[in-house]
Design an enzyme around this catalytic site. Structure first.
Site, PDB file in Angstrom:
ATOM      1  CE1 TYR A 144      -3.542   2.425  -0.027  1.00 18.13           C
ATOM      2  CE2 TYR A 144      -4.260   1.529   2.079  1.00 18.13           C
ATOM      3  CZ  TYR A 144      -4.471   2.358   1.000  1.00 18.13           C
ATOM      4  OH  TYR A 144      -5.617   3.111   0.927  1.00 18.13           O
ATOM      5  CE  LYS A 170      -6.258   0.396  -1.555  1.00 15.51           C
ATOM      6  NZ  LYS A 170      -7.141  -0.202  -0.527  1.00 15.51           N
TER       7      LYS A 170
END
Length: 316
Positions: A144, A170
């Site tokens: 992330y 992400k």
């Protein structure tokens, strides 16, 4: 035991909508297993590509490691035979490793690796953080990219070369130049997903950056609308996307922005508004006010997107 190899999981996730189910709590803010199972059963009944248990929208940051493992296991038991269930790993590197091993033991197909807790770190430290988690599990790992964990294109490339179970990137920064570098360096070795809040707002332009999917929080309470929106994005139907932005998403943002932290709270507010209450949020978040829920219910009805079989609108 996972049903997908990491590469099979990446192929599955990259071409469908993703979501993070809320974690249902009772009046004492303890995990409400029955309500959580009902929510997962409903979420898995639609054509979603993957569900991330105990993630951001699932208030994973407020769960103990034992609670996180329990929530993931419940999700796998309830929905894992219909849709891939992924977990989250966060906190310190050792805690993230513990989360990863617990997720694999619970039968999760993969996990989202959150930024290390608070501390500042540079690329060597970030690489060591991801290496520790990838080396501790066989399931797919998605990093992330946000806050104190912004991975350079070279770091991403090095990780992808060394670990076959490193499968996804992400992003929650929206830094176009940085995303261009990451995608240009790594291409189709990874899949890329949008993680800005509320992801629908940015979905169409980020598609051009290689982000073929995103995580939809609103899928929790208006799943048909969320899936239609995603289909419009993938068709690059700008007119349809703009119409849906004006009809629901942008007015929804106005309610979300009334209070800090409402990005999560408004999802549970949406479930309350449609009669599928999953309880309140744990501190330090705060629930929507009664008026906020009324306003959200009115917006859902005005937009014509109340899910089939949902309760009547909430009234003041």
């Amino acid at each position: 035991m996972a049903q997908y190899t990491p590469q099979e999981l990446a192929a599955k996730l990259k071409d469908g909508l993703l979501s993070f189910p809320v974690t249902a709590f009772d009046a004492a803010l303890e995990i409400d297993e029955a309500a959580y199972r009902r929510h997962l059963d409903w979420q898995a009944s639609f054509d979603v590509a993957g569900l991330f248990a105990a993630g951001g929208t699932g208030e994973g940051f407020s769960l103990t490691p034992a609670e996180s493992a329990r929530v993931v296991r419940l999700a796998v038991e309830e929905a894992g035979d219909r849709v891939p269930v992924l977990a989250s790993a966060g906190g310190s590197t050792r805690q993230a490793v513990e989360n990863a091993r617990a997720a694999e033991a619970a039968g999760a197909e993969g996990l989202l690796l959150l930024p290390p807790y608070l501390t500042e770190c540079d690329q060597a430290g970030l690489q060591a953080h991801v290496e520790a988690v990838c080396g501790a599990t066989n399931i797919g790992v998605i990093v992330y990219n946000r806050a104190n964990a912004v991975y350079s294109a070279d770091t991403v490339s090095s990780l992808s070369e060394r670990y076959g179970n490193f499968i996804g990137f992400k992003d929650a920064t929206g830094d176009i130049e940085h995303l261009a570098k990451v995608y240009a360096k790594n291409g189709d070795r990874l899949f890329y997903l949008g993680g800005l809040p509320t992801a629908e707002t940015f979905a169409l332009p980020l598609l051009q950056m290689g982000m073929s999917t995103y995580s939809s929080a609103m899928y929790n309470f208006v799943p048909e609308f969320a899936l239609e929106f995603y289909a419009d994005v993938r068709r690059q139907d700008r007119g349809a996307v703009t119409e849906k932005l004006n009809r629901f998403v942008l007015p929804y943002l106005e309610i979300r922005d009334r209070v800090k932290g409402y990005g999560v709270s408004i999802v549970k507010g949406g479930l309350k508004a449609i009669g599928r209450d999953a309880g309140g949020v744990r501190p330090p978040l705060q629930d929507l006010t009664e008026q906020d829920v009324v306003d959200l219910a009115a917006l859902i009805d005005a937009a014509g997107i109340r899910p089939a079989g949902a309760a009547v609108a909430v009234r003041a």
